[in-house]
Design a protein around this motif. Structure first.
Motif, short mmCIF file in Angstrom:
data_model
loop_
_atom_site.label_atom_id
_atom_site.label_comp_id
_atom_site.label_asym_id
_atom_site.label_seq_id
_atom_site.Cartn_x
_atom_site.Cartn_y
_atom_site.Cartn_z
N THR A 133 1.22 -1.37 0.11
CA THR A 133 -0.15 0.02 -0.65
C THR A 133 0.37 1.03 -0.52
O THR A 133 0.74 2.72 0.02
CB THR A 133 -0.80 0.27 0.75
N THR A 134 2.12 1.23 -0.18
CA THR A 134 2.72 2.22 -0.13
C THR A 134 3.06 2.81 -1.68
O THR A 134 3.22 1.97 -2.50
CB THR A 134 4.17 1.74 0.66
N PRO A 135 3.64 4.11 -1.84
CA PRO A 135 3.19 4.50 -3.41
C PRO A 135 4.34 4.20 -3.89
O PRO A 135 5.50 3.66 -2.78
CB PRO A 135 2.75 5.89 -3.07
N PRO A 136 5.11 4.06 -5.19
CA PRO A 136 6.12 3.42 -5.42
C PRO A 136 7.07 4.35 -5.44
O PRO A 136 8.53 4.40 -5.11
CB PRO A 136 5.86 3.44 -7.01
N GLY A 137 6.78 5.87 -5.67
CA GLY A 137 7.84 7.56 -5.28
C GLY A 137 8.29 7.32 -4.29
O GLY A 137 9.26 7.00 -3.88
N GLU A 138 7.61 7.10 -3.09
CA GLU A 138 8.03 6.34 -1.08
C GLU A 138 8.86 5.37 -1.82
O GLU A 138 9.57 5.56 -0.66
CB GLU A 138 6.62 6.76 -0.45
N LEU A 139 8.96 4.26 -1.14
CA LEU A 139 9.51 2.59 -1.60
C LEU A 139 10.80 3.10 -2.50
O LEU A 139 11.69 2.75 -1.50
CB LEU A 139 8.68 1.81 -2.28
N ARG A 140 11.01 4.08 -3.39
CA ARG A 140 11.85 4.41 -4.30
C ARG A 140 13.23 5.20 -3.38
O ARG A 140 14.37 5.25 -3.08
CB ARG A 140 11.96 5.14 -5.59
N ALA A 141 12.21 6.14 -2.96
CA ALA A 141 12.76 7.06 -1.39
C ALA A 141 13.42 6.89 -0.69
O ALA A 141 14.73 6.54 -0.41
CB ALA A 141 11.70 8.18 -0.80
N VAL A 142 12.88 5.58 0.20
CA VAL A 142 13.18 4.54 1.68
C VAL A 142 14.57 3.73 0.76
O VAL A 142 15.19 3.66 1.73
CB VAL A 142 11.93 3.77 2.24
N ALA A 143 14.07 2.80 -0.03
CA ALA A 143 15.11 2.49 -1.09
C ALA A 143 16.64 2.99 -0.80
O ALA A 143 18.02 2.45 -0.46
CB ALA A 143 14.57 1.42 -1.87
N SER A 144 15.80 4.76 -1.77
CA SER A 144 17.58 4.73 -1.80
C SER A 144 18.62 5.35 0.19
O SER A 144 19.53 5.38 -0.25
CB SER A 144 16.92 6.25 -3.00
N PHE A 145 17.63 5.95 0.52
CA PHE A 145 18.03 6.06 1.65
C PHE A 145 19.19 4.88 2.09
O PHE A 145 19.91 5.16 2.56
CB PHE A 145 16.81 6.63 2.32
N LEU A 146 17.66 3.74 2.48
CA LEU A 146 18.83 2.17 3.45
C LEU A 146 19.74 2.01 2.40
O LEU A 146 20.40 2.01 3.27
CB LEU A 146 17.44 1.54 3.21
N ALA A 147 20.26 2.30 1.10
CA ALA A 147 20.83 2.12 0.86
C ALA A 147 22.16 2.81 1.12
O ALA A 147 23.58 2.01 1.37
CB ALA A 147 20.93 1.91 -0.68
N ARG A 148 21.59 4.16 1.26
CA ARG A 148 23.06 5.07 1.90
C ARG A 148 23.47 5.10 3.09
O ARG A 148 24.91 4.82 3.35
CB ARG A 148 22.70 6.43 1.37
N ILE A 149 22.71 4.46 3.61
CA ILE A 149 22.55 4.37 5.23
C ILE A 149 23.63 3.12 5.20
O ILE A 149 24.60 2.65 6.21
CB ILE A 149 21.44 4.61 5.82
N THR A 150 23.24 2.14 4.79
CA THR A 150 23.68 0.44 4.63
C THR A 150 25.21 1.17 4.39
O THR A 150 26.18 0.36 4.83
CB THR A 150 22.98 -0.33 3.71
N ALA A 151 25.41 1.67 2.98
CA ALA A 151 26.27 1.87 2.75
C ALA A 151 27.36 2.82 3.53
O ALA A 151 28.66 2.35 3.68
CB ALA A 151 27.12 2.86 1.41
N ALA A 152 26.50 3.43 4.07
CA ALA A 152 27.79 4.01 5.24
C ALA A 152 27.68 3.63 6.27
O ALA A 152 28.78 3.49 6.97
CB ALA A 152 26.84 5.33 5.63
N THR A 153 27.58 2.33 6.86
CA THR A 153 27.75 1.69 7.50
C THR A 153 28.77 0.53 7.20
O THR A 153 30.07 0.59 8.42
CB THR A 153 25.93 0.15 8.38
#
Length: 169
Positions: A133-153
């Motif tokens: 039920t999450t809009p695709p744009g929101e999912l892309r933003a969350v995925a992008s953020f999580l990719a960056r925070i995972t890379a930082a980790t």
């Protein structure tokens, strides 16, 4: 790497909220993994490893024992003992699928994969609903953020591992 002191930086309420929600996700995921362990009648560490093996196989990227060891934070020796248990109890199959016959690939046994699917059908309904039920744009933003925070980790982990390896006891 920046010279920010995470404990004394002036974080915005939104930044603090994100860190709290990430912590909450880790706590919730850990609880679900403990339920999976009970469901599969396995120690939590074994269930965690089996879950990683199943997810990797589902993604078409089966794990090697060394890669699994890195993902679950265990030594290769401890991971070998864990894999021996999973193989003996019929949860995991080791195979040599590469031209390099020394390379071992880990696959979940069909029965274990099906048992995990039944668990996820029961335990994952709420997560699936949120994802659905999450809009695709929101999912892309969350995925992008999580990719960056995972890379930082991962970067911090590599730096800390290198520093620990350079220390002499």
């Amino acid at each position: 790497m920046t010279d920010v002191d995470p404990l004394s930086a002036d974080w915005s309420p939104a930044q603090v909220e994100v860190m709290h929600r990430l912590r909450d996700w880790v706590v919730g995921f850990t609880a679900l993994n403990q339920h999976l362990a009970a469901w599969m009648r396995l120690p939590v560490s074994d269930a965690n490893a089996l879950g990683q093996i199943i997810w990797a196989a589902e993604a078409g990227e089966p794990l090697s024992p060394a890669r699994l060891a890195r993902q679950i934070g265990m030594t290769t020796g401890a991971t070998t003992i864990l894999l021996n248990r999973l193989e003996t109890t019929g949860h995991v199959v080791r195979s040599r699928e590469s031209a390099d016959r020394r390379r071992v690939t880990l696959r979940p046994a069909p029965g274990s994969r099906e048992q995990a699917r039944r668990f996820l059908a029961l335990a994952g309904a709420e997560v699936a609903d949120v994802l659905g039920t999450t809009p695709p744009g929101e999912l892309r933003a969350v995925a992008s953020f999580l990719a960056r925070i995972t890379a930082a980790t991962a970067e911090a982990d590599g730096r800390l591992s290198a520093a620990a390896g350079s220390r002499t006891p």
